[in-house]
Design a protein around this motif. Sequence first.
Motif, PDB file in Angstrom:
ATOM      1  N   GLU A  66       0.826  -1.160   0.254  1.00  0.00           N
ATOM      2  CA  GLU A  66       0.006  -0.011  -0.143  1.00  0.00           C
ATOM      3  C   GLU A  66       0.871   1.263  -0.181  1.00  0.00           C
ATOM      4  O   GLU A  66       0.587   2.073  -0.667  1.00  0.00           O
ATOM      5  CB  GLU A  66      -1.002  -0.038   1.252  1.00  0.00           C
ATOM      6  N   GLU A  67       2.056   0.903   0.552  1.00  0.00           N
ATOM      7  CA  GLU A  67       2.976   2.277   0.770  1.00  0.00           C
ATOM      8  C   GLU A  67       3.607   2.568  -0.592  1.00  0.00           C
ATOM      9  O   GLU A  67       4.246   3.700  -0.691  1.00  0.00           O
ATOM     10  CB  GLU A  67       4.056   2.111   1.943  1.00  0.00           C
ATOM     11  N   ASP A  68       3.540   2.042  -1.677  1.00  0.00           N
ATOM     12  CA  ASP A  68       4.287   1.957  -2.846  1.00  0.00           C
ATOM     13  C   ASP A  68       3.633   3.214  -3.633  1.00  0.00           C
ATOM     14  O   ASP A  68       4.259   3.709  -4.418  1.00  0.00           O
ATOM     15  CB  ASP A  68       4.337   0.603  -3.671  1.00  0.00           C
ATOM     16  N   ILE A  69       2.415   3.572  -3.169  1.00  0.00           N
ATOM     17  CA  ILE A  69       1.795   4.532  -3.811  1.00  0.00           C
ATOM     18  C   ILE A  69       2.347   5.901  -3.899  1.00  0.00           C
ATOM     19  O   ILE A  69       2.549   6.831  -4.681  1.00  0.00           O
ATOM     20  CB  ILE A  69       0.201   4.554  -3.263  1.00  0.00           C
ATOM     21  N   LEU A  70       3.209   5.953  -2.678  1.00  0.00           N
ATOM     22  CA  LEU A  70       3.740   7.264  -2.140  1.00  0.00           C
ATOM     23  C   LEU A  70       4.940   7.437  -3.220  1.00  0.00           C
ATOM     24  O   LEU A  70       5.195   8.459  -3.911  1.00  0.00           O
ATOM     25  CB  LEU A  70       4.228   7.466  -0.877  1.00  0.00           C
ATOM     26  N   GLU A  71       5.527   6.226  -3.421  1.00  0.00           N
ATOM     27  CA  GLU A  71       6.809   6.252  -4.552  1.00  0.00           C
ATOM     28  C   GLU A  71       6.418   6.388  -5.809  1.00  0.00           C
ATOM     29  O   GLU A  71       6.996   7.230  -6.647  1.00  0.00           O
ATOM     30  CB  GLU A  71       7.612   5.046  -4.164  1.00  0.00           C
ATOM     31  N   ALA A  72       4.968   5.798  -6.337  1.00  0.00           N
ATOM     32  CA  ALA A  72       4.487   5.969  -7.430  1.00  0.00           C
ATOM     33  C   ALA A  72       4.203   7.518  -7.833  1.00  0.00           C
ATOM     34  O   ALA A  72       4.305   8.102  -8.994  1.00  0.00           O
ATOM     35  CB  ALA A  72       3.411   5.371  -7.788  1.00  0.00           C
ATOM     36  N   SER A  73       3.848   8.134  -6.784  1.00  0.00           N
ATOM     37  CA  SER A  73       3.207   9.500  -6.947  1.00  0.00           C
ATOM     38  C   SER A  73       4.360  10.387  -7.097  1.00  0.00           C
ATOM     39  O   SER A  73       4.743  11.265  -8.079  1.00  0.00           O
ATOM     40  CB  SER A  73       2.554   9.947  -5.684  1.00  0.00           C
ATOM     41  N   GLU A  74       5.496  10.012  -6.447  1.00  0.00           N
ATOM     42  CA  GLU A  74       6.884  11.056  -6.549  1.00  0.00           C
ATOM     43  C   GLU A  74       7.448  10.687  -7.960  1.00  0.00           C
ATOM     44  O   GLU A  74       7.863  11.659  -8.615  1.00  0.00           O
ATOM     45  CB  GLU A  74       7.885  10.586  -5.566  1.00  0.00           C
ATOM     46  N   ARG A  75       7.489   9.466  -8.411  1.00  0.00           N
ATOM     47  CA  ARG A  75       7.921   9.050  -9.891  1.00  0.00           C
ATOM     48  C   ARG A  75       7.118   9.881 -11.076  1.00  0.00           C
ATOM     49  O   ARG A  75       7.518  10.492 -11.933  1.00  0.00           O
ATOM     50  CB  ARG A  75       7.841   7.584 -10.200  1.00  0.00           C
ATOM     51  N   ALA A  76       5.763   9.805 -10.785  1.00  0.00           N
ATOM     52  CA  ALA A  76       4.923  10.688 -11.777  1.00  0.00           C
ATOM     53  C   ALA A  76       5.173  11.944 -11.665  1.00  0.00           C
ATOM     54  O   ALA A  76       5.050  12.715 -12.691  1.00  0.00           O
ATOM     55  CB  ALA A  76       3.379  10.339 -11.295  1.00  0.00           C
ATOM     56  N   GLU A  77       5.322  12.645 -10.489  1.00  0.00           N
ATOM     57  CA  GLU A  77       5.416  14.129 -10.417  1.00  0.00           C
ATOM     58  C   GLU A  77       6.930  14.559 -11.182  1.00  0.00           C
ATOM     59  O   GLU A  77       7.050  15.386 -11.842  1.00  0.00           O
ATOM     60  CB  GLU A  77       5.691  14.584  -9.210  1.00  0.00           C
ATOM     61  N   GLU A  78       7.960  13.538 -10.732  1.00  0.00           N
ATOM     62  CA  GLU A  78       9.410  13.669 -11.511  1.00  0.00           C
ATOM     63  C   GLU A  78       9.102  13.432 -13.066  1.00  0.00           C
ATOM     64  O   GLU A  78       9.809  14.386 -13.766  1.00  0.00           O
ATOM     65  CB  GLU A  78      10.397  12.862 -10.825  1.00  0.00           C
ATOM     66  N   ALA A  79       8.371  12.559 -13.442  1.00  0.00           N
ATOM     67  CA  ALA A  79       8.165  12.548 -14.919  1.00  0.00           C
ATOM     68  C   ALA A  79       7.717  13.516 -15.594  1.00  0.00           C
ATOM     69  O   ALA A  79       8.127  14.147 -16.721  1.00  0.00           O
ATOM     70  CB  ALA A  79       7.495  11.069 -15.100  1.00  0.00           C
ATOM     71  N   ALA A  80       6.574  14.110 -14.913  1.00  0.00           N
ATOM     72  CA  ALA A  80       5.838  15.192 -15.600  1.00  0.00           C
ATOM     73  C   ALA A  80       6.932  16.575 -15.503  1.00  0.00           C
ATOM     74  O   ALA A  80       7.009  17.220 -16.637  1.00  0.00           O
ATOM     75  CB  ALA A  80       4.549  15.510 -14.718  1.00  0.00           C
ATOM     76  N   LYS A  81       7.534  16.646 -14.478  1.00  0.00           N
ATOM     77  CA  LYS A  81       8.621  17.730 -14.269  1.00  0.00           C
ATOM     78  C   LYS A  81       9.590  17.665 -15.657  1.00  0.00           C
ATOM     79  O   LYS A  81      10.065  18.579 -16.318  1.00  0.00           O
ATOM     80  CB  LYS A  81       9.238  17.881 -13.007  1.00  0.00           C
ATOM     81  N   ALA A  82      10.170  16.405 -15.881  1.00  0.00           N
ATOM     82  CA  ALA A  82      10.994  16.097 -16.700  1.00  0.00           C
ATOM     83  C   ALA A  82      10.367  16.366 -18.168  1.00  0.00           C
ATOM     84  O   ALA A  82      11.116  17.002 -18.982  1.00  0.00           O
ATOM     85  CB  ALA A  82      11.503  14.838 -16.531  1.00  0.00           C
ATOM     86  N   TRP A  83       9.201  16.078 -18.346  1.00  0.00           N
ATOM     87  CA  TRP A  83       8.631  16.307 -19.664  1.00  0.00           C
ATOM     88  C   TRP A  83       8.808  17.629 -20.160  1.00  0.00           C
ATOM     89  O   TRP A  83       9.038  18.262 -20.973  1.00  0.00           O
ATOM     90  CB  TRP A  83       7.141  15.838 -19.737  1.00  0.00           C
TER      91      TRP A  83
END
Length: 119
Positions: A66-83
Amino acid sequence: MSTRTFRITVRGVFDGLTTDQRAGLLARAAEHDVLRAAFTPEGHLSYDLAARSAFTFRFLDSGEEEEDILEASERAEEAAKAWLTERGYGYKNLRSRAEDLSQAPLGKRGRRAAARQNA
């Protein structure tokens, strides 16, 4: 252990776009129309610059805890910032919201299918 599927929505606002950047985004607007929006591993961008300068990225990710959702959110934000950064687009007010589909309530069809499986 089962794999959990996460849907992450990253929202923000374009900031300080040049005339050329705005024209480029408007030229590709059909590809990024909200009616074509989908949750994908690489992220799908949607916007309607003619209406407002807001944008939304939709990401699909997974994890086992369940806690993996926090890391997934961070990866998504970083991917959006990178794009955005790779293309030189300014942005502000970036925020994300994540949903664990294993915790999502079932709709009528889902409840019916679950009842058939348990019968």
